[in-house]
Motif scaffolding. Structure first.
Motif, PDB file in Angstrom:
ATOM      1  N   ALA A 107     -15.437  67.538  75.820  1.00  0.00           N
ATOM      2  CA  ALA A 107     -16.566  67.218  74.946  1.00  0.00           C
ATOM      3  C   ALA A 107     -16.704  68.279  73.858  1.00  0.00           C
ATOM      4  N   PRO A 108     -16.731  67.882  72.589  1.00  0.00           N
ATOM      5  CA  PRO A 108     -16.717  68.863  71.483  1.00  0.00           C
ATOM      6  C   PRO A 108     -18.097  69.432  71.176  1.00  0.00           C
ATOM      7  N   TRP A 109     -18.681  70.131  72.145  1.00  0.00           N
ATOM      8  CA  TRP A 109     -20.024  70.664  71.942  1.00  0.00           C
ATOM      9  C   TRP A 109     -20.066  71.677  70.815  1.00  0.00           C
ATOM     10  N   GLU A 110     -19.047  72.528  70.734  1.00  0.00           N
ATOM     11  CA  GLU A 110     -19.041  73.531  69.661  1.00  0.00           C
ATOM     12  C   GLU A 110     -18.936  72.865  68.289  1.00  0.00           C
ATOM     13  N   ALA A 111     -18.100  71.824  68.191  1.00  0.00           N
ATOM     14  CA  ALA A 111     -17.968  71.122  66.912  1.00  0.00           C
ATOM     15  C   ALA A 111     -19.275  70.438  66.535  1.00  0.00           C
ATOM     16  N   ALA A 112     -19.918  69.797  67.499  1.00  0.00           N
ATOM     17  CA  ALA A 112     -21.196  69.138  67.225  1.00  0.00           C
ATOM     18  C   ALA A 112     -22.224  70.151  66.739  1.00  0.00           C
ATOM     19  N   ALA A 113     -22.287  71.304  67.403  1.00  0.00           N
ATOM     20  CA  ALA A 113     -23.249  72.332  67.019  1.00  0.00           C
ATOM     21  C   ALA A 113     -22.968  72.855  65.618  1.00  0.00           C
ATOM     22  N   GLY A 114     -21.694  73.084  65.305  1.00  0.00           N
ATOM     23  CA  GLY A 114     -21.349  73.585  63.980  1.00  0.00           C
ATOM     24  C   GLY A 114     -21.687  72.597  62.884  1.00  0.00           C
ATOM     25  N   LEU A 115     -21.427  71.311  63.135  1.00  0.00           N
ATOM     26  CA  LEU A 115     -21.750  70.285  62.145  1.00  0.00           C
ATOM     27  C   LEU A 115     -23.261  70.204  61.924  1.00  0.00           C
ATOM     28  N   PRO A 175     -43.833  65.406  60.390  1.00  0.00           N
ATOM     29  CA  PRO A 175     -43.686  66.666  61.115  1.00  0.00           C
ATOM     30  C   PRO A 175     -44.355  67.806  60.369  1.00  0.00           C
ATOM     31  N   PRO A 176     -44.723  68.861  61.088  1.00  0.00           N
ATOM     32  CA  PRO A 176     -45.415  69.983  60.434  1.00  0.00           C
ATOM     33  C   PRO A 176     -44.610  70.604  59.299  1.00  0.00           C
ATOM     34  N   ALA A 177     -43.285  70.638  59.432  1.00  0.00           N
ATOM     35  CA  ALA A 177     -42.452  71.259  58.392  1.00  0.00           C
ATOM     36  C   ALA A 177     -41.153  70.468  58.273  1.00  0.00           C
ATOM     37  N   ALA A 178     -41.172  69.439  57.425  1.00  0.00           N
ATOM     38  CA  ALA A 178     -39.985  68.597  57.233  1.00  0.00           C
ATOM     39  C   ALA A 178     -39.110  69.223  56.155  1.00  0.00           C
ATOM     40  N   THR A 179     -38.433  70.296  56.522  1.00  0.00           N
ATOM     41  CA  THR A 179     -37.759  71.110  55.509  1.00  0.00           C
ATOM     42  C   THR A 179     -36.245  71.008  55.534  1.00  0.00           C
ATOM     43  N   ALA A 180     -35.672  70.271  56.481  1.00  0.00           N
ATOM     44  CA  ALA A 180     -34.214  70.250  56.614  1.00  0.00           C
ATOM     45  C   ALA A 180     -33.697  68.820  56.678  1.00  0.00           C
ATOM     46  N   LEU A 181     -32.430  68.664  56.293  1.00  0.00           N
ATOM     47  CA  LEU A 181     -31.748  67.404  56.549  1.00  0.00           C
ATOM     48  C   LEU A 181     -31.400  67.341  58.025  1.00  0.00           C
ATOM     49  N   CYS A 182     -31.685  66.200  58.642  1.00  0.00           N
ATOM     50  CA  CYS A 182     -31.448  66.019  60.073  1.00  0.00           C
ATOM     51  C   CYS A 182     -30.671  64.731  60.310  1.00  0.00           C
ATOM     52  N   PRO A 213     -35.422  70.196  62.248  1.00  0.00           N
ATOM     53  CA  PRO A 213     -34.044  70.231  62.724  1.00  0.00           C
ATOM     54  C   PRO A 213     -33.930  70.375  64.235  1.00  0.00           C
ATOM     55  N   ALA A 214     -34.989  70.858  64.893  1.00  0.00           N
ATOM     56  CA  ALA A 214     -34.935  70.983  66.351  1.00  0.00           C
ATOM     57  C   ALA A 214     -34.743  69.626  67.021  1.00  0.00           C
ATOM     58  N   TRP A 215     -35.121  68.546  66.332  1.00  0.00           N
ATOM     59  CA  TRP A 215     -34.942  67.208  66.910  1.00  0.00           C
ATOM     60  C   TRP A 215     -33.472  66.937  67.214  1.00  0.00           C
ATOM     61  N   ASP A 216     -32.577  67.459  66.383  1.00  0.00           N
ATOM     62  CA  ASP A 216     -31.155  67.199  66.584  1.00  0.00           C
ATOM     63  C   ASP A 216     -30.577  67.954  67.777  1.00  0.00           C
ATOM     64  N   LEU A 217     -31.270  68.967  68.240  1.00  0.00           N
ATOM     65  CA  LEU A 217     -30.831  69.695  69.433  1.00  0.00           C
ATOM     66  C   LEU A 217     -31.493  69.154  70.692  1.00  0.00           C
ATOM     67  N   ALA A 218     -32.424  68.232  70.530  1.00  0.00           N
ATOM     68  CA  ALA A 218     -33.305  67.864  71.634  1.00  0.00           C
ATOM     69  C   ALA A 218     -32.631  67.015  72.704  1.00  0.00           C
ATOM     70  N   ARG A 219     -31.663  66.165  72.331  1.00  0.00           N
ATOM     71  CA  ARG A 219     -31.057  65.340  73.376  1.00  0.00           C
ATOM     72  C   ARG A 219     -30.249  66.187  74.361  1.00  0.00           C
ATOM     73  N   PRO A 220     -29.308  67.034  73.883  1.00  0.00           N
ATOM     74  CA  PRO A 220     -28.639  67.894  74.866  1.00  0.00           C
ATOM     75  C   PRO A 220     -29.604  68.827  75.587  1.00  0.00           C
ATOM     76  N   GLY A 246     -27.442  78.062  62.473  1.00  0.00           N
ATOM     77  CA  GLY A 246     -28.386  76.945  62.524  1.00  0.00           C
ATOM     78  C   GLY A 246     -29.824  77.427  62.513  1.00  0.00           C
ATOM     79  N   PRO A 247     -30.689  76.823  61.689  1.00  0.00           N
ATOM     80  CA  PRO A 247     -32.051  77.336  61.524  1.00  0.00           C
ATOM     81  C   PRO A 247     -33.083  76.745  62.483  1.00  0.00           C
ATOM     82  N   ALA A 248     -32.684  75.834  63.367  1.00  0.00           N
ATOM     83  CA  ALA A 248     -33.681  75.152  64.197  1.00  0.00           C
ATOM     84  C   ALA A 248     -34.277  76.050  65.263  1.00  0.00           C
TER      85      ALA A 248
END
Length: 309
Positions: A107-115, A175-182, A213-220, A246-248
């Motif tokens: 599973a390419p977890w590192e690649a997913a995180a980098g993207l 969201p309180p701070a919608a500052t990033a592309l997700c 951006p924390a939403w994109d980390l939320a499933r794992p 990553g800024p999340a």
């Protein structure tokens, strides 16, 4: 438009697109997905996706344009704007090799995180970009639970956990701070290699937009918190995301203050889907679904009397 009418038309369109500049081949189209929210057909190296009937064409066009402007992060679209087929917006993409579900160790977890880190650091285009629709997707899952299985024994803790979330995570406010592309719907099924031996890239722009951006980390994070993702795989993902800037979450220290709300929301969303599907099939919850409901019950037990918004 029924799927029976859509599929042949989509197959003909993807074949024509695949052979726009080359001789036609004798192979047929393969249906990769056929759901109410998406029908996906492949012919040779071209994929056509008919998006959900209620998709906003203008918002989808902006999302496709954002993906096209992020080479090396998203699989590039083959056409700059969607077309309409039987009332459904259709987009065209090169075929990419997906993650092998039979090889979890690869599973390419590192690649997913980098993207994700690259996506989250990317400048938000000045032209209007839709809001990331992850919270709206969670709200739809809960609405389907309320409609399809309101009396299921597991519905109570799932709906209770949902009620304890702040309004933005329930898609009631921004969201309180919608500052990033997700990405908005990150999981390993959203990664492909293109070309076959090339780098991993993100796919699926339906939920792409601005948000937390924390939403994109939320499933794992939710899978890890529920015991469905081994700790070492979660650490691979989190460490790679931080290493890529990553800024999340903070660069070090405890990531959970940033991840708490999105992780709870994704847990509820996944549990709601599981309970609805189990009820529709008249079967008990399986060993991967029960931990999600148990997590919702814990959320209810620990919920403060007045959750912050």
């Amino acid at each position: 438009m029924t799927t029976d009418a859509l599929l042949p038309a989509l197959a003909a369109r993807v074949r024509a697109t695949a052979h726009a500049g080359t001789p036609a081949c004798p192979c047929g189209a393969a249906t990769l997905a056929d759901r109410p929210d998406a029908t996906v057909v492949r012919h040779a190296g071209t994929v056509a996706k008919a998006h959900a009937p209620d998709t906003d064409p203008a918002a989808l066009a902006r999302r496709v344009a954002v993906a096209a402007g992020l080479p090396g992060v998203f699989l590039p679209p083959l056409a700059p704007t969607p077309v309409t087929l039987h009332g459904r917006p259709v987009t065209f993409w090169p075929y990419g090799t997906p993650v092998d579900p039979e090889d979890p160790d690869a599973a390419p977890w590192e690649a997913a995180a980098g993207l994700l880190a690259r996506l989250h650091r990317a400048p938000v285009p000045e032209e209007g970009v839709p809001a990331m629709s992850g919270p709206a997707k969670a709200a739809r899952a809960v609405a389907r639970l309320r409609t399809g299985a309101p009396h299921h024994p597991a519905a109570g803790p799932v709906l209770g956990a949902w009620a304890g979330l702040p309004s933005w995570a329930r898609a009631e406010t921004g969201p309180p701070a919608a500052t990033a592309l997700c990405h908005g719907d990150l999981h390993l099924g959203q990664l492909v290699r293109h070309p076959a031996a090339g780098p991993w890239l993100l796919i699926d722009v339906d939920d792409l937009g601005t948000g937390d951006p924390a939403w994109d980390l939320a499933r794992p994070a939710a899978w890890y918190a529920c015991g469905l993702l081994p700790p070492e795989e979660w650490q691979r993902f989190l460490t790679a995301y931080r290493a890529a800037g990553g800024p999340a979450v903070p660069a070090d220290g405890d990531p959970w203050p940033a991840l708490d709300v999105p992780t709870r929301a994704l847990t509820v969303q996944t549990a709601a889907r599981a309970v609805t599907k189990a009820a529709a099939a008249d079967r008990p919850l399986d060993e991967a679904e029960l931990p999600l409901v148990d997590a919702c019950a814990r959320m209810v037990a620990m919920r403060p009397s007045a959750p912050g918004g």
